[in-house]
Design a protein around this motif. Structure first.
Motif, PDB file in Angstrom:
ATOM      1  N   GLU A 100      53.654 -75.231  -1.932  1.00 46.23           N
ATOM      2  CA  GLU A 100      53.412 -76.410  -1.119  1.00 46.23           C
ATOM      3  C   GLU A 100      52.528 -77.408  -1.862  1.00 46.23           C
ATOM      4  O   GLU A 100      51.564 -77.049  -2.503  1.00 46.23           O
ATOM      5  N   VAL A 105      55.286 -80.414   3.100  1.00 48.17           N
ATOM      6  CA  VAL A 105      54.583 -80.853   4.295  1.00 48.17           C
ATOM      7  C   VAL A 105      53.838 -82.125   3.928  1.00 48.17           C
ATOM      8  O   VAL A 105      53.152 -82.174   2.905  1.00 48.17           O
ATOM      9  N   LEU A 155      51.899 -75.893  11.608  1.00 43.55           N
ATOM     10  CA  LEU A 155      51.533 -77.176  11.021  1.00 43.55           C
ATOM     11  C   LEU A 155      50.125 -77.584  11.450  1.00 43.55           C
ATOM     12  O   LEU A 155      49.366 -78.158  10.664  1.00 43.55           O
ATOM     13  N   ALA A 172      49.922 -82.998  10.098  1.00 39.02           N
ATOM     14  CA  ALA A 172      50.836 -82.336   9.165  1.00 39.02           C
ATOM     15  C   ALA A 172      52.244 -82.469   9.736  1.00 39.02           C
ATOM     16  O   ALA A 172      52.458 -82.257  10.930  1.00 39.02           O
ATOM     17  N   ILE A 206      56.723 -82.222   8.815  1.00 38.10           N
ATOM     18  CA  ILE A 206      57.929 -82.069   8.008  1.00 38.10           C
ATOM     19  C   ILE A 206      58.993 -82.947   8.642  1.00 38.10           C
ATOM     20  O   ILE A 206      59.288 -82.822   9.838  1.00 38.10           O
TER      21      ILE A 206
END
Length: 357
Positions: free
Chosen positions: A25, A57, A195, A240, A242
């Protein structure tokens, strides 16, 4: 084939051919901000081709810029952010291009031995619809469904110190249709709650600089007043997210100051209040010292009972923040463990000099 067999096969194959698929990540950070100041988002990182951009992310708000852990320590020693997770990776055509090239390269490696068997099974899994009990196979890498979903892959949390935990999301990449959840056997599939934990891990809160009176040098048995500027009490948010075609999840953590705890750095001192915890009262912690209050007891402060002997005492100030999160499918705030940040200030304590006449 059971999950144990699948894991063995996945691990063997990933070790041989797909090390790039167990992704690391990369943090995408914005400068720290409080409420009312807006937020920024910066993007960067990734490999040279950007091929795993979908799995990243994105972080924004009050988060670190370099992808490292923030300055917030959880008050719950048993709480940890996820060490790894599964997330969207590539569409069918891109995945076929990447996977088939890797398999071809590795299967032509001299001296491959028994590893070739594992690679052959992986190739059959994606090309010839070779599956097992809880995991279907794929015909030609699912290219006939390109645009209708994505292959998901394991992502490592680089801030997880335990190597085994960090690399435990080692199953082979699997297909998920747009708008559908990951199959239930993949318990580490990314969720809004995960997240939120990642946003918490990357959160960067304002430093705790306590104002003192006297400022840096005080006297034995003289009350030292302590307070925090009101500006320190703005809510702070970190997000956070996606966001890829057919898939969007986000979570925002909100931190609100709760109390200030003072540790004078020596046992020969009295804290005010006695437990050293100064709560927020009427939107402030402590009270600024004003002329004429030298004989009054401050609502937040310290009385040192002996001198620092020509040295200093390390006054530790810990600000506790209440933290909660909201996000996709979760409109009402959900409490998370309180967070703390600490700062140390050196205090000189002198004896009061008296003159006999």
């Amino acid at each position: 084939m059971n999950r144990s067999r699948r894991t063995v096969l996945s691990t063997a194959a990933l070790t041989l051919a797909l090390s790039a698929l167990v992704l690391t990540e990369v943090a995408y950070a914005g400068k720290p901000v409080g409420s009312g100041n807006g937020s920024s988002k910066e993007e960067g990182g990734g490999d040279k081709t950007g091929i795993y951009a979908a799995a990243k992310v994105q972080y924004s708000g009050a988060v670190t810029k370099n992808g490292g852990s923030g300055n917030v320590a959880s008050a719950d020693v048993n709480w940890d952010p996820p060490p790894c997770w599964y997330a969207p990776y590539l569409g069918a055509k891109d995945f076929k291009k990447k996977m088939s090239a890797d398999l071809k390269e590795q299967m032509n490696t001299p001296g491959l031995g028994s590893g070739g068997t594992a690679l052959g099974e992986v190739q059959r899994h994606y090309e010839d619809d070779y599956g097992w009990t809880d995991t279907p196979g794929y015909k030609d890498y699912n290219v006939d469904k390109d645009g209708e979903g994505m292959f998901w892959a394991g992502v490592e949390n680089p801030n997880e110190p335990d190597y085994l935990k960090r690399t435990s999301c080692s199953d082979l990449p699997f297909w998920v249709d747009n708008g559908e959840p990951a199959p239930p056997q993949y318990e580490e599939a990314i969720t809004p709650e995960m997240l939120a934990a990642l946003a918490y891990q990357h959160m960067e809160l304002p430093g705790t600089k306590v104002t003192l009176a006297p400022e840096a040098t005080t006297k034995v048995n003289l009350p030292t007043w302590a307070w925090l500027d009101k500006a320190a009490f703005d809510e702070v948010e970190a997000t956070a997210e996606i966001n890829v075609p057919g898939f969007n999840l986000q979570a925002t953590t909100t931190a609100t100051p709760k109390s200030l705890t003072l540790n004078p750095g020596t046992k020969d001192a009295t804290t005010i209040p006695a437990n050293g915890e100064c709560p927020i009262v009427d939107g402030k912690i402590g009270e600024p010292y004003a002329k004429g209050k030298s004989k009054e007891t401050p609502p937040c402060g310290i009385i040192y009972r002996r001198s620092s002997g020509g040295g200093t005492f390390p006054l530790k100030a810990s600000l506790t923040w209440e933290i909660s999160w909201t996000g996709t499918g979760q409109a009402a705030p959900v409490n998370m463990p309180n967070g703390t940040i600490e700062a140390v200030q050196d205090i000189t304590v002198e004896e009061i000099q008296s003159i006999n006449r």
